[in-house]
Write a protein that holds these residues in place. Structure first.
Motif, PDB file in Angstrom:
ATOM      1  N   GLN A   1      19.541 -74.869  -8.878  1.00 17.30           N
ATOM      2  CA  GLN A   1      20.165 -73.853  -8.035  1.00 17.30           C
ATOM      3  C   GLN A   1      21.638 -73.667  -8.372  1.00 17.30           C
ATOM      4  O   GLN A   1      22.160 -72.551  -8.345  1.00 17.30           O
ATOM      5  N   GLN A   2      22.305 -74.773  -8.714  1.00 16.33           N
ATOM      6  CA  GLN A   2      23.725 -74.695  -9.051  1.00 16.33           C
ATOM      7  C   GLN A   2      23.974 -73.812 -10.264  1.00 16.33           C
ATOM      8  O   GLN A   2      25.012 -73.154 -10.356  1.00 16.33           O
ATOM      9  N   GLN A   3      23.039 -73.796 -11.205  1.00 14.65           N
ATOM     10  CA  GLN A   3      23.167 -72.908 -12.362  1.00 14.65           C
ATOM     11  C   GLN A   3      23.265 -71.446 -11.902  1.00 14.65           C
ATOM     12  O   GLN A   3      24.097 -70.679 -12.385  1.00 14.65           O
ATOM     13  N   PHE A   4      22.394 -71.071 -10.968  1.00 16.88           N
ATOM     14  CA  PHE A   4      22.392 -69.703 -10.456  1.00 16.88           C
ATOM     15  C   PHE A   4      23.670 -69.405  -9.671  1.00 16.88           C
ATOM     16  O   PHE A   4      24.266 -68.323  -9.803  1.00 16.88           O
ATOM     17  N   PHE A   5      24.094 -70.363  -8.830  1.00 22.54           N
ATOM     18  CA  PHE A   5      25.288 -70.141  -8.017  1.00 22.54           C
ATOM     19  C   PHE A   5      26.526 -69.980  -8.892  1.00 22.54           C
ATOM     20  O   PHE A   5      27.374 -69.115  -8.656  1.00 22.54           O
ATOM     21  N   GLU A   6      26.642 -70.824  -9.924  1.00 20.36           N
ATOM     22  CA  GLU A   6      27.807 -70.747 -10.806  1.00 20.36           C
ATOM     23  C   GLU A   6      27.843 -69.431 -11.561  1.00 20.36           C
ATOM     24  O   GLU A   6      28.896 -68.800 -11.701  1.00 20.36           O
ATOM     25  N   CYS A   7      26.675 -68.981 -12.026  1.00 20.39           N
ATOM     26  CA  CYS A   7      26.602 -67.715 -12.746  1.00 20.39           C
ATOM     27  C   CYS A   7      26.940 -66.552 -11.817  1.00 20.39           C
ATOM     28  O   CYS A   7      27.697 -65.645 -12.183  1.00 20.39           O
ATOM     29  N   ALA A   8      26.393 -66.565 -10.599  1.00 22.85           N
ATOM     30  CA  ALA A   8      26.665 -65.488  -9.648  1.00 22.85           C
ATOM     31  C   ALA A   8      28.143 -65.445  -9.273  1.00 22.85           C
ATOM     32  O   ALA A   8      28.745 -64.369  -9.201  1.00 22.85           O
ATOM     33  N   ASP A   9      28.753 -66.618  -9.044  1.00 23.41           N
ATOM     34  CA  ASP A   9      30.180 -66.666  -8.717  1.00 23.41           C
ATOM     35  C   ASP A   9      31.015 -66.077  -9.840  1.00 23.41           C
ATOM     36  O   ASP A   9      31.966 -65.323  -9.600  1.00 23.41           O
ATOM     37  N   LEU A  10      30.667 -66.419 -11.075  1.00 22.28           N
ATOM     38  CA  LEU A  10      31.425 -65.910 -12.213  1.00 22.28           C
ATOM     39  C   LEU A  10      31.298 -64.391 -12.310  1.00 22.28           C
ATOM     40  O   LEU A  10      32.279 -63.698 -12.595  1.00 22.28           O
ATOM     41  N   MET A  11      30.111 -63.848 -12.067  1.00 21.71           N
ATOM     42  CA  MET A  11      29.919 -62.401 -12.115  1.00 21.71           C
ATOM     43  C   MET A  11      30.850 -61.684 -11.147  1.00 21.71           C
ATOM     44  O   MET A  11      31.487 -60.681 -11.486  1.00 21.71           O
ATOM     45  N   TYR A  12      30.940 -62.213  -9.916  1.00 24.71           N
ATOM     46  CA  TYR A  12      31.825 -61.599  -8.926  1.00 24.71           C
ATOM     47  C   TYR A  12      33.289 -61.716  -9.335  1.00 24.71           C
ATOM     48  O   TYR A  12      34.085 -60.793  -9.138  1.00 24.71           O
ATOM     49  N   GLN A  13      33.643 -62.844  -9.931  1.00 22.31           N
ATOM     50  CA  GLN A  13      35.035 -63.080 -10.295  1.00 22.31           C
ATOM     51  C   GLN A  13      35.524 -62.143 -11.404  1.00 22.31           C
ATOM     52  O   GLN A  13      36.683 -61.729 -11.411  1.00 22.31           O
ATOM     53  N   VAL A  14      34.649 -61.827 -12.349  1.00 24.33           N
ATOM     54  CA  VAL A  14      35.088 -61.087 -13.532  1.00 24.33           C
ATOM     55  C   VAL A  14      34.759 -59.600 -13.487  1.00 24.33           C
ATOM     56  O   VAL A  14      35.180 -58.854 -14.371  1.00 24.33           O
TER      57      VAL A  14
ATOM     58  N   GLY B   1      37.865 -57.277 -13.667  1.00 30.04           N
ATOM     59  CA  GLY B   1      38.611 -57.383 -14.917  1.00 30.04           C
ATOM     60  C   GLY B   1      37.867 -56.862 -16.137  1.00 30.04           C
ATOM     61  O   GLY B   1      38.495 -56.369 -17.078  1.00 30.04           O
ATOM     62  N   LEU B   2      36.533 -56.942 -16.128  1.00 31.54           N
ATOM     63  CA  LEU B   2      35.769 -56.510 -17.292  1.00 31.54           C
ATOM     64  C   LEU B   2      35.343 -55.044 -17.225  1.00 31.54           C
ATOM     65  O   LEU B   2      34.982 -54.461 -18.260  1.00 31.54           O
ATOM     66  N   ALA B   3      35.384 -54.442 -16.049  1.00 31.81           N
ATOM     67  CA  ALA B   3      34.904 -53.060 -15.909  1.00 31.81           C
ATOM     68  C   ALA B   3      35.686 -52.091 -16.804  1.00 31.81           C
ATOM     69  O   ALA B   3      35.098 -51.221 -17.458  1.00 31.81           O
ATOM     70  N   ARG B   4      37.014 -52.236 -16.850  1.00 28.21           N
ATOM     71  CA  ARG B   4      37.832 -51.308 -17.635  1.00 28.21           C
ATOM     72  C   ARG B   4      37.573 -51.419 -19.132  1.00 28.21           C
ATOM     73  O   ARG B   4      37.332 -50.396 -19.797  1.00 28.21           O
ATOM     74  N   PRO B   5      37.600 -52.612 -19.723  1.00 29.30           N
ATOM     75  CA  PRO B   5      37.329 -52.673 -21.168  1.00 29.30           C
ATOM     76  C   PRO B   5      35.902 -52.262 -21.529  1.00 29.30           C
ATOM     77  O   PRO B   5      35.678 -51.694 -22.596  1.00 29.30           O
ATOM     78  N   ILE B   6      34.914 -52.543 -20.660  1.00 29.48           N
ATOM     79  CA  ILE B   6      33.550 -52.096 -20.940  1.00 29.48           C
ATOM     80  C   ILE B   6      33.490 -50.577 -20.923  1.00 29.48           C
ATOM     81  O   ILE B   6      32.850 -49.954 -21.782  1.00 29.48           O
ATOM     82  N   ALA B   7      34.169 -49.955 -19.954  1.00 31.35           N
ATOM     83  CA  ALA B   7      34.213 -48.489 -19.903  1.00 31.35           C
ATOM     84  C   ALA B   7      34.893 -47.926 -21.143  1.00 31.35           C
ATOM     85  O   ALA B   7      34.433 -46.928 -21.727  1.00 31.35           O
ATOM     86  N   ASP B   8      35.982 -48.560 -21.582  1.00 29.58           N
ATOM     87  CA  ASP B   8      36.668 -48.108 -22.797  1.00 29.58           C
ATOM     88  C   ASP B   8      35.756 -48.230 -24.015  1.00 29.58           C
ATOM     89  O   ASP B   8      35.725 -47.344 -24.883  1.00 29.58           O
ATOM     90  N   ALA B   9      35.000 -49.333 -24.082  1.00 28.62           N
ATOM     91  CA  ALA B   9      34.079 -49.532 -25.206  1.00 28.62           C
ATOM     92  C   ALA B   9      32.971 -48.490 -25.191  1.00 28.62           C
ATOM     93  O   ALA B   9      32.576 -47.966 -26.240  1.00 28.62           O
ATOM     94  N   ALA B  10      32.449 -48.171 -24.000  1.00 27.34           N
ATOM     95  CA  ALA B  10      31.393 -47.166 -23.884  1.00 27.34           C
ATOM     96  C   ALA B  10      31.892 -45.795 -24.313  1.00 27.34           C
ATOM     97  O   ALA B  10      31.190 -45.043 -25.007  1.00 27.34           O
ATOM     98  N   GLN B  11      33.111 -45.454 -23.915  1.00 32.08           N
ATOM     99  CA  GLN B  11      33.689 -44.171 -24.313  1.00 32.08           C
ATOM    100  C   GLN B  11      33.907 -44.118 -25.819  1.00 32.08           C
ATOM    101  O   GLN B  11      33.675 -43.084 -26.461  1.00 32.08           O
TER     102      GLN B  11
END
Length: 202
Positions: free
Chosen positions: A7-20, A23-33
């Motif tokens: 379960q900790q594997q899932f919790f750690e991954c989910a926490d990281l997703m929320y944290q980043v 910060g990652l939305a802008r560069p991903i959008a730039d890459a998509a464009q």
């Protein structure tokens, strides 16, 4: 105890997703464009990586050429890799270079206006460095997908104004791989959104 560890594997991954996410939305959008601009102008996306990064390169190219979640015409995308140059690896010219053949593939296949996606899972990869340098020599833009900034010190230093850097800020390699796959999925979705509109995938 075992179930709690799982379960900790899932919790750690989910926490990281929320944290980043922010910060990652802008560069991903730039890459998509950048990808859509390249493809709609008649260019192509070349993708490469080493280790897990090679698998990511193959995955995104398959999603672009075939489909991600929605039907659409195939997009020009090609995954580079050792199989393209393996028959010559034993020759005197390439002996010992290993994956440095990536740069040769960029030289042979890249054209001005094309886009190189370089996937790095950690550390400074000599073959990716050579591929990025060759892409710039061919007047191509670069999208770099890496792990935490401290692990890829040399690669980001090569990037120019038209390049994009997407860095997953985590020290644990398993979490980096998971988030890099999510980045690829978000990138594919953003590309389809720009090309097809905002209809829900079937």
């Amino acid at each position: 105890m075992l179930e709690a560890r799982i379960q900790q594997q899932f919790f750690e991954c989910a926490d990281l997703m929320y944290q980043v996410a922010d910060g990652l939305a802008r560069p991903i959008a730039d890459a998509a464009q950048a990808a859509v601009g390249c493809i709609t102008a008649g260019g192509k996306l070349l993708a490469c990586g080493q280790g897990g990064g090679q698998w990511l390169a193959q995955w995104i190219c398959s999603a672009l050429m075939l489909r991600f979640e929605r039907e659409r015409p195939p997009l020009a995308a090609l995954a580079l890799g050792p199989s393209l140059v393996q028959p010559l690896q034993a020759s005197a010219d390439l002996a010992g270079d290993g994956m440095l053949g990536l740069a040769l593939q960029v030289r042979a296949l890249g054209q001005p206006g094309d886009l190189l996606l370089a996937c790095c899972s950690g550390g400074d990869e000599a073959a990716l460095l050579a591929a990025v340098r060759e892409a710039h020599a061919k007047e191509m833009s670069v999208v770099l997908l890496s792990g935490p900034p401290g692990e890829a010190a040399a690669l980001p230093s090569l990037l120019g104004e038209t390049d994009v850097w997407i860095a997953v800020p985590h020290e644990r390699l398993a979490r980096v791989h998971e988030l890099q796959l999510l980045v690829i999925h978000a990138l594919c979705d953003a590309i389809d959104l720009q090309l097809l509109g905002d209809a829900e995938p079937g």
